[in-house]
Scaffold this motif. Structure first.
Motif, short mmCIF file in Angstrom:
data_model
loop_
_atom_site.label_atom_id
_atom_site.label_comp_id
_atom_site.label_asym_id
_atom_site.label_seq_id
_atom_site.Cartn_x
_atom_site.Cartn_y
_atom_site.Cartn_z
N ALA A 60 103.57 2.81 88.62
CA ALA A 60 103.47 3.76 90.01
C ALA A 60 102.38 4.48 90.14
CB ALA A 60 104.93 4.32 89.96
N GLN A 61 102.16 4.80 91.32
CA GLN A 61 100.89 5.78 91.70
C GLN A 61 101.67 7.03 91.02
OE1 GLN A 61 98.00 5.45 92.51
NE2 GLN A 61 98.47 3.17 92.00
N PRO A 62 100.97 8.26 90.75
CA PRO A 62 101.32 9.39 90.27
C PRO A 62 102.34 10.13 91.44
CG PRO A 62 99.15 9.38 89.73
CD PRO A 62 99.24 8.10 90.55
N GLN A 63 103.54 10.68 90.96
CA GLN A 63 104.28 11.18 91.86
C GLN A 63 104.50 12.78 91.65
OE1 GLN A 63 105.85 9.34 94.26
NE2 GLN A 63 104.81 7.51 93.51
N ALA A 64 104.75 13.27 92.69
CA ALA A 64 105.11 14.77 92.35
C ALA A 64 106.17 15.07 91.26
CB ALA A 64 105.40 15.62 93.45
N ALA A 65 106.13 15.95 90.16
CA ALA A 65 107.15 16.02 89.26
C ALA A 65 107.99 17.49 89.39
CB ALA A 65 106.65 15.88 87.76
N THR A 66 107.69 18.01 90.66
CA THR A 66 108.26 19.38 90.61
C THR A 66 109.71 19.38 90.48
OG1 THR A 66 106.65 19.74 92.47
CG2 THR A 66 108.30 21.19 92.57
N GLY A 67 110.09 20.33 89.81
CA GLY A 67 111.42 20.43 89.21
C GLY A 67 112.12 19.48 88.18
N LEU A 68 111.18 18.76 87.59
CA LEU A 68 111.61 17.96 86.46
C LEU A 68 111.63 18.79 85.32
CD1 LEU A 68 110.32 14.41 87.47
CD2 LEU A 68 112.62 15.04 87.29
N PRO A 69 112.06 18.38 84.01
CA PRO A 69 111.99 19.21 82.82
C PRO A 69 110.61 18.97 82.27
CG PRO A 69 114.01 17.98 82.93
CD PRO A 69 113.42 17.81 84.15
N ASP A 70 109.88 19.89 81.66
CA ASP A 70 108.73 19.64 80.95
C ASP A 70 108.81 19.50 79.47
OD1 ASP A 70 106.14 19.84 79.87
OD2 ASP A 70 105.54 21.55 81.33
N LEU A 71 108.59 18.48 78.96
CA LEU A 71 108.90 18.40 77.44
C LEU A 71 107.55 18.72 76.42
CD1 LEU A 71 110.60 14.98 77.36
CD2 LEU A 71 111.44 17.14 77.65
N GLY A 72 106.66 19.47 77.23
CA GLY A 72 105.50 19.86 76.44
C GLY A 72 104.62 18.91 75.62
N GLY A 73 104.55 17.86 76.12
CA GLY A 73 103.66 16.78 75.33
C GLY A 73 104.47 16.16 74.25
N ARG A 74 105.58 16.30 74.19
CA ARG A 74 106.38 15.96 72.94
C ARG A 74 106.15 14.34 72.80
NH1 ARG A 74 112.97 16.93 72.64
NH2 ARG A 74 113.37 15.18 71.31
N GLU A 75 106.16 13.92 71.37
CA GLU A 75 106.17 12.31 71.14
C GLU A 75 107.42 11.92 71.08
OE1 GLU A 75 104.07 11.02 67.92
OE2 GLU A 75 101.97 11.51 68.70
N ILE A 76 107.80 10.76 71.72
CA ILE A 76 109.05 10.23 71.83
C ILE A 76 109.08 8.74 71.05
CG2 ILE A 76 110.93 9.45 73.16
CD1 ILE A 76 110.35 12.43 73.54
N THR A 77 109.45 8.63 70.21
CA THR A 77 109.70 7.41 69.42
C THR A 77 110.65 6.28 69.99
OG1 THR A 77 111.02 8.08 67.42
CG2 THR A 77 108.73 8.23 67.19
N ILE A 78 110.20 5.23 70.25
CA ILE A 78 111.05 4.16 71.22
C ILE A 78 111.23 2.74 70.42
CG2 ILE A 78 111.44 3.08 73.38
CD1 ILE A 78 109.46 5.29 74.77
N ALA A 79 112.03 2.23 70.21
CA ALA A 79 112.47 1.32 69.42
C ALA A 79 112.49 -0.03 70.53
CB ALA A 79 113.48 1.03 68.72
#
Length: 305
Positions: free
Chosen positions: A44-63
């Motif tokens: 998708a084209q970038p969307q405004a993320a206003t109001g969403l949680p900010d995970l601070g650049g956290r790495e998420i490991t995904i199986a």
């Protein structure tokens, strides 16, 4: 898979496969799952993320399997990782300010490994069930699927699910999936042939080693589209309206943020655009002989009794 996963059928080198330390042993998990970078650009084209949680650049490991079209796979011609999971998680992390790190693991050890905390989550077309909720937490559902039977195009011994059930026909599917469970409910365990992956299950029908494969309708339509001269969807639904979702270790703090991102993507049309891209009606986005084996290693897995 669905699982609901979907029929007898696989992914090889990743877009950037970095060696990573092996997680603690889990049933059927590879000794050292490979980390795969997410595609550089979200669907998708970038969307405004206003109001969403900010995970601070956290790495998420995904199986993931890297062997489950159209959710995740590695192209043989480019070595690039593709699929709904890659695009969706890239967009989710763009909105939440996190970094997805994909790791291969075979399906039959995936849920146990996530439950044990070896991964932050799994994204592999996983059906939401009450039984699985006992060991893992689920995100909100992101798509609903029906389970159907796919048969050879010239099949004339039966024309409905009920006729298939009453006969002595063999049913192929992927082991450890809700498709497998529904298949056993339909015809009994003795008539079900379970494979490591859906690609092999579909091939078993084409080669007449099985008479039908039970699979999610979105995947089934794709397989039929690619093999229109060999396969068709049988009339009738085995089970309907099963939701797919991401899974997490129990009590994960990621469930809330992921659900918030999914909600925003549903509201602004991003989930619909992803569905139109990766589940095009009547055709498959890529064929199984065009992807690598992913977590399975052997491109021609053998059926499990």
């Amino acid at each position: 898979m669905n699982r609901l996963r979907t029929i007898g059928l696989l992914a090889a080198a990743a877009m950037s496969l970095a060696a990573c330390a092996a997680p603690p042993a889990a049933p059927a998990a590879p000794a050292a799952p490979a980390a795969t970078a997410a595609p550089a650009e979200p669907t998708a084209q970038p969307q405004a993320a206003t109001g969403l949680p900010d995970l601070g650049g956290r790495e998420i490991t995904i199986a993931i399997e890297n062997a489950y079209i159209p959710f995740n796979y590695i192209r043989l011609d480019t070595g690039q990782a593709e699929g709904w999971d890659y695009d969706a998680l890239a967009e989710i992390c763009r909105r939440l300010n996190c970094k997805p790190v994909f790791r291969e693991i075979a399906w039959d050890g995936m849920i146990a490994a996530v439950a044990a905390g070896q991964f932050d989550m799994a994204a592999d077309g996983i059906t939401i069930t009450e039984e699985r909720k006992k060991t893992v937490d689920f995100s909100d559902g992101y798509i609903k699927v029906d389970q159907r039977l796919v048969v050879r195009v010239d099949e004339n011994r039966f024309s409905t699910v009920e006729e298939f059930k009453k006969g002595d026909f063999k049913l192929a599917t992927q082991k450890g999936t809700t498709n497998y469970d529904e298949g056993v409910k339909l015809v009994g365990e003795a008539r079900v042939i379970a494979f490591d992956d859906f690609g092999s299950a579909v091939q078993a029908v084409i080669s007449k080693d099985a008479d039908a494969v039970i699979i999610d309708d979105v995947a089934g339509q794709g397989y039929v589209g690619v093999n229109a001269d060999k396969l068709k969807l049988l009339d009738g639904i085995v089970s309907e309206g099963q939701e797919l979702g991401f899974i997490f270790p129990k009590g994960s703090d990621l469930v809330g943020p992921i659900n918030a991102a999914l909600k925003s993507m549903r509201e602004d049309g991003t989930l619909q655009r992803l569905q139109e891209k990766w589940f095009p009606k009547g055709r498959q986005v890529i064929e199984y002989d065009q992807i690598g084996p992913g977590a399975y290693g052997d491109p021609t897995p053998t059926p499990k009794p």
